[in-house]
Design a protein around this motif. Sequence first.
Motif, PDB file in Angstrom:
ATOM      1  N   GLN A  92      -3.489  15.245 -11.066  1.00 29.77           N
ATOM      2  CA  GLN A  92      -3.246  14.289 -12.141  1.00 29.77           C
ATOM      3  C   GLN A  92      -3.697  14.851 -13.487  1.00 29.77           C
ATOM      4  OE1 GLN A  92      -4.739  10.352 -11.446  1.00 29.77           O
ATOM      5  NE2 GLN A  92      -3.907  10.222  -9.378  1.00 29.77           N
ATOM      6  N   SER A  93      -4.825  15.558 -13.491  1.00 27.64           N
ATOM      7  CA  SER A  93      -5.334  16.133 -14.738  1.00 27.64           C
ATOM      8  C   SER A  93      -4.344  17.144 -15.314  1.00 27.64           C
ATOM      9  CB  SER A  93      -6.687  16.809 -14.484  1.00 27.64           C
ATOM     10  OG  SER A  93      -7.164  17.446 -15.652  1.00 27.64           O
ATOM     11  N   GLN A  94      -3.778  17.994 -14.465  1.00 26.03           N
ATOM     12  CA  GLN A  94      -2.798  18.970 -14.936  1.00 26.03           C
ATOM     13  C   GLN A  94      -1.568  18.279 -15.527  1.00 26.03           C
ATOM     14  OE1 GLN A  94      -2.285  22.603 -12.291  1.00 26.03           O
ATOM     15  NE2 GLN A  94      -3.274  21.199 -10.863  1.00 26.03           N
ATOM     16  N   ILE A  95      -1.063  17.267 -14.818  1.00 34.43           N
ATOM     17  CA  ILE A  95       0.130  16.565 -15.275  1.00 34.43           C
ATOM     18  C   ILE A  95      -0.143  15.823 -16.585  1.00 34.43           C
ATOM     19  CG2 ILE A  95       1.668  14.628 -14.736  1.00 34.43           C
ATOM     20  CD1 ILE A  95       1.522  15.616 -11.785  1.00 34.43           C
ATOM     21  N   ALA A  96      -1.284  15.124 -16.647  1.00 32.51           N
ATOM     22  CA  ALA A  96      -1.615  14.360 -17.849  1.00 32.51           C
ATOM     23  C   ALA A  96      -1.769  15.289 -19.057  1.00 32.51           C
ATOM     24  CB  ALA A  96      -2.892  13.564 -17.628  1.00 32.51           C
ATOM     25  N   HIS A  97      -2.436  16.419 -18.852  1.00 31.13           N
ATOM     26  CA  HIS A  97      -2.629  17.376 -19.953  1.00 31.13           C
ATOM     27  C   HIS A  97      -1.289  17.877 -20.489  1.00 31.13           C
ATOM     28  CE1 HIS A  97      -4.009  20.911 -22.182  1.00 31.13           C
ATOM     29  NE2 HIS A  97      -3.089  21.593 -21.518  1.00 31.13           N
ATOM     30  N   HIS A  98      -0.405  18.280 -19.597  1.00 31.85           N
ATOM     31  CA  HIS A  98       0.861  18.840 -20.041  1.00 31.85           C
ATOM     32  C   HIS A  98       1.784  17.768 -20.602  1.00 31.85           C
ATOM     33  CE1 HIS A  98      -0.611  22.238 -17.582  1.00 31.85           C
ATOM     34  NE2 HIS A  98       0.034  22.947 -18.473  1.00 31.85           N
ATOM     35  N   TYR A  99       1.658  16.537 -20.106  1.00 31.31           N
ATOM     36  CA  TYR A  99       2.465  15.470 -20.712  1.00 31.31           C
ATOM     37  C   TYR A  99       2.018  15.226 -22.151  1.00 31.31           C
ATOM     38  CZ  TYR A  99       4.881  11.168 -21.665  1.00 31.31           C
ATOM     39  OH  TYR A  99       5.692  10.228 -22.253  1.00 31.31           O
ATOM     40  N   ARG A 100       0.719  15.153 -22.367  1.00 27.71           N
ATOM     41  CA  ARG A 100       0.227  14.933 -23.737  1.00 27.71           C
ATOM     42  C   ARG A 100       0.650  16.081 -24.649  1.00 27.71           C
ATOM     43  NH1 ARG A 100      -4.468  12.673 -21.002  1.00 27.71           N
ATOM     44  NH2 ARG A 100      -5.423  14.748 -20.999  1.00 27.71           N
ATOM     45  N   ALA A 101       0.640  17.302 -24.101  1.00 22.03           N
ATOM     46  CA  ALA A 101       1.078  18.446 -24.907  1.00 22.03           C
ATOM     47  C   ALA A 101       2.556  18.319 -25.266  1.00 22.03           C
ATOM     48  CB  ALA A 101       0.837  19.743 -24.143  1.00 22.03           C
ATOM     49  N   ALA A 102       3.362  17.849 -24.313  1.00 19.50           N
ATOM     50  CA  ALA A 102       4.794  17.681 -24.577  1.00 19.50           C
ATOM     51  C   ALA A 102       5.059  16.551 -25.553  1.00 19.50           C
ATOM     52  CB  ALA A 102       5.539  17.430 -23.270  1.00 19.50           C
ATOM     53  N   ALA A 103       4.166  15.543 -25.554  1.00 19.62           N
ATOM     54  CA  ALA A 103       4.358  14.361 -26.397  1.00 19.62           C
ATOM     55  C   ALA A 103       3.470  14.381 -27.633  1.00 19.62           C
ATOM     56  CB  ALA A 103       4.078  13.103 -25.580  1.00 19.62           C
ATOM     57  N   ASP A 104       3.022  15.581 -28.040  1.00 24.00           N
ATOM     58  CA  ASP A 104       2.189  15.725 -29.241  1.00 24.00           C
ATOM     59  C   ASP A 104       0.934  14.875 -29.180  1.00 24.00           C
ATOM     60  OD1 ASP A 104       3.977  17.549 -30.425  1.00 24.00           O
ATOM     61  OD2 ASP A 104       5.207  15.905 -31.197  1.00 24.00           O
ATOM     62  N   GLY A 105       0.303  14.861 -27.999  1.00 26.29           N
ATOM     63  CA  GLY A 105      -0.964  14.162 -27.843  1.00 26.29           C
ATOM     64  C   GLY A 105      -0.855  12.713 -27.457  1.00 26.29           C
ATOM     65  N   SER A 106       0.338  12.177 -27.373  1.00 30.35           N
ATOM     66  CA  SER A 106       0.535  10.770 -27.049  1.00 30.35           C
ATOM     67  C   SER A 106       0.785  10.589 -25.558  1.00 30.35           C
ATOM     68  CB  SER A 106       1.721  10.210 -27.836  1.00 30.35           C
ATOM     69  OG  SER A 106       2.065   8.918 -27.381  1.00 30.35           O
ATOM     70  N   ALA A 107       0.447   9.403 -25.055  1.00 31.10           N
ATOM     71  CA  ALA A 107       0.771   9.042 -23.676  1.00 31.10           C
ATOM     72  C   ALA A 107       1.938   8.068 -23.637  1.00 31.10           C
ATOM     73  CB  ALA A 107      -0.449   8.429 -22.985  1.00 31.10           C
ATOM     74  N   SER A 108       2.577   7.841 -24.771  1.00 34.48           N
ATOM     75  CA  SER A 108       3.694   6.905 -24.839  1.00 34.48           C
ATOM     76  C   SER A 108       4.850   7.391 -23.968  1.00 34.48           C
ATOM     77  CB  SER A 108       4.168   6.759 -26.282  1.00 34.48           C
ATOM     78  OG  SER A 108       5.300   5.929 -26.365  1.00 34.48           O
ATOM     79  N   GLY A 109       5.406   6.491 -23.168  1.00 32.57           N
ATOM     80  CA  GLY A 109       6.536   6.825 -22.315  1.00 32.57           C
ATOM     81  C   GLY A 109       6.153   7.394 -20.972  1.00 32.57           C
ATOM     82  N   PHE A 110       4.859   7.609 -20.751  1.00 33.69           N
ATOM     83  CA  PHE A 110       4.397   8.161 -19.475  1.00 33.69           C
ATOM     84  C   PHE A 110       4.606   7.125 -18.379  1.00 33.69           C
ATOM     85  CE2 PHE A 110       0.881   9.428 -16.537  1.00 33.69           C
ATOM     86  CZ  PHE A 110       1.327  10.707 -16.273  1.00 33.69           C
ATOM     87  N   HIS A 111       5.314   7.499 -17.311  1.00 35.01           N
ATOM     88  CA  HIS A 111       5.612   6.520 -16.279  1.00 35.01           C
ATOM     89  C   HIS A 111       5.069   6.907 -14.909  1.00 35.01           C
ATOM     90  CE1 HIS A 111       9.122   9.143 -15.284  1.00 35.01           C
ATOM     91  NE2 HIS A 111       9.302   9.189 -16.585  1.00 35.01           N
ATOM     92  N   GLY A 112       3.822   7.389 -14.880  1.00 34.56           N
ATOM     93  CA  GLY A 112       3.139   7.604 -13.616  1.00 34.56           C
ATOM     94  C   GLY A 112       3.152   9.047 -13.162  1.00 34.56           C
ATOM     95  N   TYR A 113       2.002   9.517 -12.654  1.00 32.48           N
ATOM     96  CA  TYR A 113       1.841  10.907 -12.250  1.00 32.48           C
ATOM     97  C   TYR A 113       2.837  11.318 -11.164  1.00 32.48           C
ATOM     98  CZ  TYR A 113      -2.624  10.151 -14.570  1.00 32.48           C
ATOM     99  OH  TYR A 113      -3.587   9.832 -15.490  1.00 32.48           O
TER     100      TYR A 113
END
Length: 332
Positions: free
Chosen positions: A173-194
């Motif tokens: 989960q940590s790997q996925i969350a980190h790379h999602y935030r990187a893809a979204a410029d630090g935001s978690a908006s639009g994240f729909h579950g690991y």
Amino acid sequence: MTDSRFPNPLQSAIAEVYQGVFSHPFESFKEATLRRLRALLPFDSAVWGSGLHSTNEMLSVSVVDLAAPSLMAYAAEWQEQDFVRNAAVSEPGRAFRPEDLMRREAYERTDIYRQYSKPVGIEHSLGIVDRNPTTDIGELIFLFRADPGWPFGDAERDLVEALAPHLIDAWGQSQIAHHYRAAADGSASGFHGYDSYAVADAAGVLHASGQDFTRALRAIAPGWLGPRLPPQLEPLQRGDLGTLNLGDDEFTVWFLGDRRLFAVAPRRGTFGLSPAEARVARLYAGGARQRDIARQLGVSVSTVRNQLASVYLKLDVHSKLELLRAVNRMQG
């Protein structure tokens, strides 16, 4: 008798592990998690390695209070002779100590103890290896103590077996969350579950994969086994496309240096079904039996049964014929 309103130490430790997904930087997650584990299961030093189970290739290693030269010496000279590690690799999910495999007196006469462990201050070890048999992603966690009179007990071995799945899940989960935030410029908006994401390197080797993403891969490539992504996703992996529709799902990729973040979501027209539900609905309406669907997707029959119940409720259908008509509308 314990009061369920108050979490026991194991429950608290598990909760802290998952909280660390958000509170610890990705790069230090494993080390920070091991240090927090010390409060529940004391140790002097530790190592946590991530890699490919079938080939024994390490992708990343984190250590706590273990000198780099001693770790390098182990990897170069002693890893193949480490019978405790070899036992853990052969039985994923089971924790081992040297005394689980031989008497202490015999262990102290082994070359690995006399020439490596004792000189670097390791008197007792407790370790576990776990792996995902579909993706081939493996994790190795070993704890060490320096005091000859302080061995790891049976209860501590059981505790490691109970904690390890949560440590490994949180690391993914940590790997996925980190790379999602990187893809979204630090935001978690639009994240729909690991479970709907995966992280792979430039060679297409998976480093983390959520359950829904793994099942989606099995749906488009029946019988697929990792660690490499199936060839169906090569247009995304190469960067030829940013989005690709395959079966009931839409796959998307983001390029983040030497990593790729992949996501899977239901294609438009799936009437609110999750990716897993849409796949099960299509297969079942097409004539596949529940046990065959379970085998193809790598899940239990009860999981398929529960997903079908959800499908019938969401689509408001009451027979297999009505389900077939609904599936045809989704595909039409």
